[in-house]
Design a protein around this motif. Structure first.
Motif, PDB file in Angstrom:
ATOM      1  N   GLY A  84       0.210  16.002   3.813  1.00 19.16           N
ATOM      2  CA  GLY A  84       0.691  16.211   2.455  1.00 19.16           C
ATOM      3  C   GLY A  84      -0.399  15.988   1.426  1.00 19.16           C
ATOM      4  O   GLY A  84      -1.555  15.732   1.748  1.00 19.16           O
ATOM      5  N   PRO A  85      -0.033  16.070   0.163  1.00 18.26           N
ATOM      6  CA  PRO A  85      -1.042  15.867  -0.880  1.00 18.26           C
ATOM      7  C   PRO A  85      -1.455  14.401  -0.962  1.00 18.26           C
ATOM      8  O   PRO A  85      -0.681  13.500  -0.665  1.00 18.26           O
ATOM      9  N   GLN A  86      -2.675  14.175  -1.388  1.00 20.55           N
ATOM     10  CA  GLN A  86      -3.174  12.816  -1.516  1.00 20.55           C
ATOM     11  C   GLN A  86      -2.623  12.187  -2.787  1.00 20.55           C
ATOM     12  O   GLN A  86      -2.684  12.770  -3.861  1.00 20.55           O
ATOM     13  N   ARG A  87      -2.064  11.004  -2.641  1.00 23.79           N
ATOM     14  CA  ARG A  87      -1.507  10.293  -3.793  1.00 23.79           C
ATOM     15  C   ARG A  87      -2.186   8.946  -3.908  1.00 23.79           C
ATOM     16  O   ARG A  87      -2.362   8.235  -2.927  1.00 23.79           O
ATOM     17  N   GLN A  88      -2.527   8.579  -5.145  1.00 25.45           N
ATOM     18  CA  GLN A  88      -3.151   7.288  -5.395  1.00 25.45           C
ATOM     19  C   GLN A  88      -2.073   6.299  -5.819  1.00 25.45           C
ATOM     20  O   GLN A  88      -1.327   6.558  -6.759  1.00 25.45           O
ATOM     21  N   GLY A  89      -2.019   5.170  -5.132  1.00 20.29           N
ATOM     22  CA  GLY A  89      -1.055   4.137  -5.488  1.00 20.29           C
ATOM     23  C   GLY A  89      -1.623   3.196  -6.546  1.00 20.29           C
ATOM     24  O   GLY A  89      -2.734   3.348  -7.030  1.00 20.29           O
ATOM     25  N   ASP A  90      -0.819   2.227  -6.934  1.00 21.09           N
ATOM     26  CA  ASP A  90      -1.283   1.225  -7.891  1.00 21.09           C
ATOM     27  C   ASP A  90      -2.333   0.356  -7.220  1.00 21.09           C
ATOM     28  O   ASP A  90      -2.215  -0.004  -6.050  1.00 21.09           O
TER      29      ASP A  90
END
Length: 103
Positions: A84-90
């Protein structure tokens, strides 16, 4: 410009697929042409039959190799879709410059 398949961030995989496709066609064909030089009329009693046999083996080798490249491409696509797409967390509190909590 949108990528060819969504989720593939690296163009390295696309270059590998391109080179593998070219090699899948060119290598069996070149080997077949090399082996055909040994079965010329006058050197071989059944040259026509052997030349056709070499052609059939080359066609089979090309189809098999292209099938393997297609299988690799499908596997790469499935892997890209599953990631899936790369997501940046907190960021963690330590990353913000805050002191760590004592236990």
């Amino acid at each position: 410009m949108l990528p060819l398949w969504p989720g593939w961030r690296s163009s390295r995989t696309r270059w590998h697929l391109l080179w593998a496709t070219a090699a899948s066609v060119l290598l069996p064909w070149m080997l077949g042409e090399l082996f055909k030089t040994f079965h010329q009329p006058g050197l071989d009693d059944r040259s026509e039959r052997n030349l056709m046999l070499i052609d059939f083996i080359v066609i089979g080798g090309i189809l098999f190799a292209l099938t393997m490249v297609l299988t690799y491409a499908i596997g790469c696509w499935i892997t890209a879709v599953m990631r899936g797409p790369q997501r940046q967390g907190d960021p963690f509190p330590a990353d913000r410059g805050q002191p760590e909590d004592d236990d």
